[in-house]
Motif scaffolding. Sequence first.
Motif, short mmCIF file in Angstrom:
data_model
loop_
_atom_site.label_atom_id
_atom_site.label_comp_id
_atom_site.label_asym_id
_atom_site.label_seq_id
_atom_site.Cartn_x
_atom_site.Cartn_y
_atom_site.Cartn_z
N GLU A 2 -12.57 -31.90 45.86
CA GLU A 2 -13.24 -32.28 44.61
C GLU A 2 -14.53 -33.05 44.89
OE1 GLU A 2 -10.58 -34.06 41.74
OE2 GLU A 2 -9.74 -32.08 41.32
N GLY A 30 -18.32 -31.86 43.95
CA GLY A 30 -19.10 -32.74 43.07
C GLY A 30 -18.36 -33.09 41.79
N LEU A 31 -17.05 -32.90 41.79
CA LEU A 31 -16.28 -33.19 40.58
C LEU A 31 -15.76 -34.62 40.52
CD1 LEU A 31 -14.30 -29.85 40.15
CD2 LEU A 31 -16.32 -30.60 38.92
N ILE A 32 -15.80 -35.30 41.66
CA ILE A 32 -15.51 -36.74 41.65
C ILE A 32 -16.61 -37.44 42.45
CG2 ILE A 32 -13.00 -36.58 41.37
CD1 ILE A 32 -12.80 -37.16 44.43
N PRO A 33 -16.94 -38.68 42.10
CA PRO A 33 -17.97 -39.39 42.87
C PRO A 33 -17.40 -39.87 44.20
CG PRO A 33 -17.12 -40.78 41.09
CD PRO A 33 -16.44 -39.45 40.95
N LEU A 34 -18.22 -39.78 45.23
CA LEU A 34 -17.81 -40.25 46.56
C LEU A 34 -18.45 -41.60 46.84
CD1 LEU A 34 -18.26 -36.85 48.41
CD2 LEU A 34 -16.08 -37.97 47.90
N VAL A 82 -25.43 -33.09 43.93
CA VAL A 82 -24.26 -32.73 43.09
C VAL A 82 -24.61 -31.69 42.02
CG1 VAL A 82 -22.59 -33.64 41.42
CG2 VAL A 82 -23.00 -34.84 43.57
N LYS A 111 -22.96 -26.37 42.25
CA LYS A 111 -22.30 -25.24 41.58
C LYS A 111 -23.04 -23.92 41.82
CE LYS A 111 -24.27 -25.91 36.94
NZ LYS A 111 -23.89 -26.16 35.54
N PHE A 144 -17.73 -22.53 44.27
CA PHE A 144 -16.84 -22.58 43.12
C PHE A 144 -15.50 -23.11 43.59
CE2 PHE A 144 -13.61 -20.99 40.23
CZ PHE A 144 -14.14 -21.34 39.00
N TYR A 145 -15.03 -24.14 42.92
CA TYR A 145 -13.79 -24.79 43.31
C TYR A 145 -12.70 -24.51 42.28
CZ TYR A 145 -10.48 -28.71 43.58
OH TYR A 145 -9.34 -29.48 43.61
N VAL A 180 -17.81 -26.45 34.04
CA VAL A 180 -18.99 -27.16 34.56
C VAL A 180 -19.49 -26.55 35.87
CG1 VAL A 180 -18.49 -29.36 33.44
CG2 VAL A 180 -17.59 -28.92 35.73
N GLN A 181 -18.67 -25.69 36.48
CA GLN A 181 -19.13 -25.04 37.71
C GLN A 181 -19.80 -23.69 37.42
OE1 GLN A 181 -16.35 -25.50 41.24
NE2 GLN A 181 -14.95 -25.87 39.57
N SER A 182 -19.85 -23.34 36.13
CA SER A 182 -20.52 -22.09 35.76
C SER A 182 -21.97 -22.41 35.40
CB SER A 182 -19.80 -21.45 34.57
OG SER A 182 -20.04 -22.23 33.42
N SER A 206 -17.60 -35.91 35.42
CA SER A 206 -16.64 -36.55 36.31
C SER A 206 -17.21 -36.86 37.69
CB SER A 206 -15.40 -35.67 36.47
OG SER A 206 -15.76 -34.43 37.03
N GLY A 207 -18.31 -36.23 38.03
CA GLY A 207 -18.88 -36.43 39.35
C GLY A 207 -19.81 -37.62 39.46
N THR A 208 -19.96 -38.37 38.37
CA THR A 208 -20.89 -39.50 38.37
C THR A 208 -20.13 -40.80 38.55
OG1 THR A 208 -22.14 -38.26 36.75
CG2 THR A 208 -22.83 -40.50 37.09
N LYS A 209 -20.73 -41.71 39.29
CA LYS A 209 -20.10 -43.01 39.50
C LYS A 209 -20.12 -43.84 38.22
CE LYS A 209 -21.02 -43.33 44.41
NZ LYS A 209 -21.84 -43.86 45.47
#
Lengths: 241, 421
Positions: A54, A58-62, A76, A80, A84-85, B80-82, B227-230
């Motif tokens: 994830e 880029g679906l969760i922040p690292l 991020v 896409k 594709f995840y 969101v991945q499309s 969801s990918g943003t802090k």
Amino acid sequence: MNLTASSSEYLQINNISKHYGDIQALKDVSFDIRQTEILGLIGPNGSGKTTLLEGIAGLIPLNSGTVLHHGKILSVPHRKQQMFYLPDGIMPYSELPVSRVLEFFSRLFGVQAHRMNTVITQLGLEPTLGKKVKALSKGFNRRYLLAVALLSTQPLLILDEPFDGLDLRQMLGVIDILKQTSSRGRTLLLSIHQLADAQRICDRFILLDGGKLLGMGTLEALRTKAGITEGGLEEVFLALT
Amino acid sequence: MLIILSLLTGYSFVQAVNLFSQASRTALQYPEMARGMDPYRGVFIPTFGALYLVTTLLFPFTAIKLISSEKHSGSLKLLVQSVLNLRYIIAVKTAALTIGWLLALVPALSAVAAWGMIGGHIFLPEVLNLVLGYTLYAFVITGIAFFAASVTSSTATAAILTLAFTLGSWVLDFAAGTQSWLHSISSVSLTALLRTFEHGLFSLSTTGQALTAALGFLVLSTVWLNSGTKLRWKLFRSLVVITCSVMLSVPVSELRVFDDVTENRSNSFNPADEAALKQMNEPLTITVYLSREDSRRHDYDTNILSILERTVPELTTIYPYDSTGSLPGTVSDDKYGLIEYDYNGIHDESWSNSPGEVLPILHQLAGQTVTFSEVQQYPGYPVVTDAGSSNTWFYIILPLVFLLLWWFTNRLPRNRKKETQ
């Protein structure tokens, strides 16, 4: 095995770390993904596989780390375009018939109808097309999700536990489909907790445990690292942990 | 939701028509009473009350489900991945909900049509303005519900958060009479937005503020769905969105474009009075020595001040008792009940809260002589009728239509296998 293509680096994952409060889910994980290879992410439950996937998608922040595409940082918002995840444990559009969802994703990904029909046939989804997603058995639900993933057009396909819920015959069929997908030029990163399953399909392996990278490479390379001369992935994993 | 709405609207409509008919029986004999028979207030507002209840209590759940189901089923992670981005996804969801809203308007609008068919009078601008008010109300609720669904991890929490806004408006309105700071906040409550339109007043500033609020919440939804943003970035972006919304709403609130769309001009003075008031270019200060709980203060605010605020260019209103928090009956001040007017160094005062007595005072302060314009007197539209014939429509046909619509959209495809092969 796709040895020719494996020399070409597609993505470079550098020093990825992620923590949830005091819990360190990933610690400085680095590896590379080569063009058109099937790379297996191996590790027991709770080893950080899903978090890593994830994070890459880029679906969760690292907390730290970078993803490089052909040497350049892949931000991020641009990931896409390259990958594709398919997450594990999801049931998208459960109230809709399978056919309608697959048509929707085909249009979304700009895929022709014949391609969609091929995927449906490959995965044996014909009997489920008129059924609602929520009515599918575990095995069909997994194949329905795989169909969605195979309809995507990004060069890198990341699948979280793609064989979960499949019986042996179904799994062998899916392995065959994924190998065909790879041979047609797509790169695959698969998270698999069943080591025997991983050994059946993957060109290279990443061993993850407790959020740390234990080893990376082909089975032979991992054997060398583990200091054993023979044995499968299970023996290698046990020797390294 | 639509079936419940149909039943509620039908009940409200039949009750409202019965009451209006009963009042009309006497009014038909006395022209003065007939002028008070306003179908807009007597029939349409109560009928649309059903829509208010459903929009406040059920509509948010529909909106929340649109976002929450995507989040919890994992669909959002795929979408969101499309090629779709979150702005597009939220826009499509809003558009889908708009279709739902248009369907929700069907019972209320069919009540308006039914009223016309049984001989009732319809003044279309009033109805359209009311529909606009409800649509803006629903749009703001959509924004709040989307935001709540985006920011929370469960549907139940999102519902609680949304109801905190909607039902919180009721609490705020109730509490507004107790504290001056609550009174100030209550002016921006959701019910205050709707009240303007229910009074038959189109206000560009209210419309603009509602749109700003709704869009602000929708943009916030896109921030929190990412969801990918802090977290700190989400907070920072939220702060930017809120700041921009507030900055936009300030000039919007200054837009002094109003239109009294009521047929009886209940939100207006005589045109000659209004023309004279608009020429009062010096600051006018009105000091009202009435506590907030006093009904005279309510009448004065509703019948005079609300119109003066829209016509007099520079108006300042002072309520000395708001700061002291005096209750009716406890005030010993001799000035209690007095209203003072100060304009251009001239002072006048009155105990009256009637426009007929207040307006001459203002004209005198401004040194103006006003000759009343001849305006057509509102005749009133009493009608003795029976809405019983619409029972079948609201209680049987419309619910069945909604049921069929639901079945049609949820039915499984036939021979799908053949179609796809």
